[in-house]
Design a protein around this motif. Structure first.
Motif, mmCIF file in Angstrom:
data_model
loop_
_atom_site.group_PDB
_atom_site.id
_atom_site.type_symbol
_atom_site.label_atom_id
_atom_site.label_comp_id
_atom_site.label_asym_id
_atom_site.label_seq_id
_atom_site.Cartn_x
_atom_site.Cartn_y
_atom_site.Cartn_z
ATOM 1 N N ALA A 130 0.844 -1.195 0.000
ATOM 2 C CA ALA A 130 0.000 0.000 0.000
ATOM 3 C C ALA A 130 0.878 1.242 0.000
ATOM 4 O O ALA A 130 1.982 1.242 0.548
ATOM 5 C CB ALA A 130 -0.891 -0.006 1.241
ATOM 6 N N PRO A 131 0.420 2.323 -0.626
ATOM 7 C CA PRO A 131 1.210 3.557 -0.624
ATOM 8 C C PRO A 131 1.398 4.091 0.785
ATOM 9 O O PRO A 131 0.634 3.765 1.708
ATOM 10 C CB PRO A 131 0.380 4.501 -1.492
ATOM 11 N N ALA A 132 2.431 4.913 0.922
ATOM 12 C CA ALA A 132 2.807 5.416 2.249
ATOM 13 C C ALA A 132 1.653 6.120 2.974
ATOM 14 O O ALA A 132 1.430 5.862 4.162
ATOM 15 C CB ALA A 132 4.011 6.336 2.118
ATOM 16 N N PRO A 133 0.899 7.012 2.330
ATOM 17 C CA PRO A 133 -0.193 7.668 3.066
ATOM 18 C C PRO A 133 -1.217 6.689 3.627
ATOM 19 O O PRO A 133 -1.704 6.865 4.749
ATOM 20 C CB PRO A 133 -0.817 8.586 2.005
ATOM 21 N N ALA A 134 -1.534 5.637 2.879
ATOM 22 C CA ALA A 134 -2.503 4.660 3.369
ATOM 23 C C ALA A 134 -1.938 3.865 4.549
ATOM 24 O O ALA A 134 -2.653 3.590 5.524
ATOM 25 C CB ALA A 134 -2.911 3.720 2.234
ATOM 26 N N ARG A 135 -0.669 3.506 4.456
ATOM 27 C CA ARG A 135 -0.062 2.758 5.556
ATOM 28 C C ARG A 135 0.046 3.614 6.811
ATOM 29 O O ARG A 135 -0.142 3.139 7.929
ATOM 30 C CB ARG A 135 1.320 2.239 5.140
ATOM 31 N N ILE A 136 0.362 4.886 6.647
ATOM 32 C CA ILE A 136 0.446 5.797 7.800
ATOM 33 C C ILE A 136 -0.915 5.942 8.462
ATOM 34 O O ILE A 136 -1.041 5.896 9.693
ATOM 35 C CB ILE A 136 0.991 7.165 7.343
ATOM 36 N N GLU A 137 -1.950 6.112 7.646
ATOM 37 C CA GLU A 137 -3.301 6.268 8.199
ATOM 38 C C GLU A 137 -3.742 5.024 8.960
ATOM 39 O O GLU A 137 -4.353 5.113 10.032
ATOM 40 C CB GLU A 137 -4.270 6.578 7.063
ATOM 41 N N GLU A 138 -3.420 3.856 8.420
ATOM 42 C CA GLU A 138 -3.817 2.615 9.089
ATOM 43 C C GLU A 138 -3.045 2.419 10.404
ATOM 44 O O GLU A 138 -3.622 2.004 11.410
ATOM 45 C CB GLU A 138 -3.574 1.430 8.156
ATOM 46 N N ALA A 139 -1.764 2.732 10.375
ATOM 47 C CA ALA A 139 -0.967 2.589 11.596
ATOM 48 C C ALA A 139 -1.449 3.538 12.688
ATOM 49 O O ALA A 139 -1.516 3.172 13.867
ATOM 50 C CB ALA A 139 0.511 2.847 11.277
ATOM 51 N N LEU A 140 -1.796 4.755 12.312
ATOM 52 C CA LEU A 140 -2.313 5.712 13.290
ATOM 53 C C LEU A 140 -3.639 5.240 13.882
ATOM 54 O O LEU A 140 -3.916 5.455 15.075
ATOM 55 C CB LEU A 140 -2.477 7.084 12.645
ATOM 56 N N ALA A 141 -4.455 4.590 13.068
ATOM 57 C CA ALA A 141 -5.731 4.071 13.575
ATOM 58 C C ALA A 141 -5.506 2.941 14.572
ATOM 59 O O ALA A 141 -6.234 2.834 15.577
ATOM 60 C CB ALA A 141 -6.589 3.599 12.399
ATOM 61 N N LEU A 161 4.637 16.960 22.329
ATOM 62 C CA LEU A 161 3.712 15.854 22.573
ATOM 63 C C LEU A 161 3.759 15.414 24.032
ATOM 64 O O LEU A 161 4.809 15.483 24.687
ATOM 65 C CB LEU A 161 4.078 14.654 21.682
ATOM 66 N N GLU A 162 2.618 14.953 24.522
ATOM 67 C CA GLU A 162 2.589 14.327 25.833
ATOM 68 C C GLU A 162 3.267 12.964 25.750
ATOM 69 O O GLU A 162 3.485 12.417 24.662
ATOM 70 C CB GLU A 162 1.140 14.170 26.316
ATOM 71 N N ARG A 163 3.603 12.406 26.908
ATOM 72 C CA ARG A 163 4.326 11.142 26.933
ATOM 73 C C ARG A 163 3.561 10.027 26.213
ATOM 74 O O ARG A 163 4.120 9.312 25.376
ATOM 75 C CB ARG A 163 4.611 10.748 28.385
ATOM 76 N N LEU A 164 2.274 9.885 26.475
ATOM 77 C CA LEU A 164 1.491 8.832 25.840
ATOM 78 C C LEU A 164 1.361 9.081 24.339
ATOM 79 O O LEU A 164 1.387 8.135 23.537
ATOM 80 C CB LEU A 164 0.117 8.724 26.494
ATOM 81 N N GLU A 165 1.223 10.331 23.921
ATOM 82 C CA GLU A 165 1.140 10.643 22.502
ATOM 83 C C GLU A 165 2.444 10.286 21.785
ATOM 84 O O GLU A 165 2.425 9.774 20.656
ATOM 85 C CB GLU A 165 0.828 12.125 22.317
ATOM 86 N N ALA A 166 3.568 10.532 22.439
ATOM 87 C CA ALA A 166 4.854 10.179 21.837
ATOM 88 C C ALA A 166 4.995 8.662 21.695
ATOM 89 O O ALA A 166 5.546 8.163 20.708
ATOM 90 C CB ALA A 166 5.997 10.747 22.679
ATOM 91 N N VAL A 167 4.500 7.908 22.693
ATOM 92 C CA VAL A 167 4.534 6.448 22.600
ATOM 93 C C VAL A 167 3.678 5.970 21.423
ATOM 94 O O VAL A 167 4.100 5.098 20.640
ATOM 95 C CB VAL A 167 4.066 5.817 23.920
ATOM 96 N N ARG A 168 2.498 6.510 21.279
ATOM 97 C CA ARG A 168 1.627 6.125 20.159
ATOM 98 C C ARG A 168 2.300 6.420 18.822
ATOM 99 O O ARG A 168 2.243 5.597 17.886
ATOM 100 C CB ARG A 168 0.292 6.865 20.260
ATOM 101 N N LEU A 169 2.921 7.583 18.705
ATOM 102 C CA LEU A 169 3.578 7.951 17.453
ATOM 103 C C LEU A 169 4.735 7.005 17.137
ATOM 104 O O LEU A 169 4.888 6.550 15.988
ATOM 105 C CB LEU A 169 4.076 9.394 17.531
#
Length: 326
Positions: A130-141, A161-169
């Motif tokens: 899958a193209p990069a934008p689609a993979r990024i969107e799916e990973a963020l979800a 970013l907060e600590r939890l937000e940085a972990v998610r990223l």
């Protein structure tokens, strides 16, 4: 993003010895693919080193482990190709100077640059990544991070970013390559109880999609496969304190500490002259010149002095008066 099949994690007598001794030793694991594994232990007990050894980033010195069908420590390069690191301080820290959008694009670019050529050969014909934008969107979800909800949207700086937000990223970037094993360090560091619950829920969702997860923590959840590091905690009795000896009053010896009596002819408060070190018993010499001077002044010799010496009953004051020195 491809739906990966998790890697089984097995270890037997797994250990690592460094210059100062054993970092971790006799670790045993038997986890099926898609398992949530928690490495629990106090700080400094070898948790991070075990995490890096299981992902092929550090070579063990005792025992063996198997990640999927790859045996460690011989197949470290093969394990690195199927294992991705989430947040591991000092190893793959996020770039604080980038924005969230820039960090995601950089992660996708690195995945394409270093992993796509080899892994593309292993895909079935007709299967396209899958193209990069689609993979990024799916990973963020999957990790539950919505860049639009950040204070400045995707342009929010990573440092804000907060600590939890940085972990998610960081986990989202790791998932861009479709790993079979995801590993992350210090999951519950600087997280509140509510945030810690959210972090484990995120990892459960990753494991539910088939990816095996290994997370270092200080306290593991009940539903995780727990691997403990460090010696078992033992309640050692407090060391006994030595009894304080009673105070002893020193004995005063007057013969040693009593001040010496002043010599005769010494005024009170005046120190007596120290005796000569070279000739302690020598008497002062009388020079001829001093005798002649005394005769001229009438103070040392002559008839007046002889008369004074014959009168034993006179005091010192009378003798001085007669010689003219009163």
């Amino acid at each position: 993003m491809d739906s990966p099949h998790g890697a089984a994690v097995k270890a037997e007598g797994f250990g690592l010895k460094g210059p100062r001794g054993w970092v971790f030793r006799d670790v045993g694991i038997d986890a099926a693919p898609g398992t949530l594994i928690a490495v629990e232990g106090p700080s400094g007990s070898g948790r991070t080193c075990l995490l890096l050894a299981l992902t092929g980033r550090m070579k063990a010195t005792e025992g063996h482990a198997e990640i999927g069908r790859h045996r460690l420590p011989k197949k470290m390069a093969a394990v690195r190709r199927i294992a991705a690191l989430g947040p591991v301080p000092g190893v793959n820290d996020l770039d604080q100077a980038l924005t969230v959008a820039e960090q995601l694009r950089e992660g996708a670019m690195l995945q394409r640059r270093y992993e796509a050529p080899v892994r593309a050969l292993l895909r079935p014909r007709g299967a396209h990544r899958a193209p990069a934008p689609a993979r990024i969107e799916e990973a963020l979800a999957v990790v539950g991070l919505d860049p639009a909800a950040l204070p400045k949207g995707p342009r929010t700086s990573v440092r804000d970013l907060e600590r939890l937000e940085a972990v998610r990223l960081s986990v989202a970037i790791a998932l861009l390559g479709g790993p079979r094993l995801l590993a992350l360090d210090d999951l519950d560091l600087k997280l509140s109880d509510a945030e810690r619950t959210e972090a484990w829920d995120m990892l459960r969702s990753v494991a539910a999609r088939g990816t095996t997860v290994v997370a270092v923590c200080s306290e593991a959840p009940d539903d995780a496969t727990v691997v403990r590091t460090g010696p078992p905690a033992e309640s050692a009795p407090a060391p006994e304190r030595a009894a304080t000896p009673p105070a002893v009053t020193p004995e005063v010896t007057w013969g040693a500490s009593r001040p010496a009596e002043p010599e005769a002819g010494t005024e009170p408060g005046e120190k007596a002259a120290a005796p000569s070190l070279t000739q302690p018993d020598a008497k002062p010499e009388t020079k001829p010149d001093d005798t002649e001077a005394a005769d001229r002044t009438g103070t040392g010799t002559g008839t007046d002095a002889d008369a004074d010496a014959e009168d034993d009953t006179k005091g010192a004051d009378d003798a001085l008066a007669e010689t003219g020195r009163a």
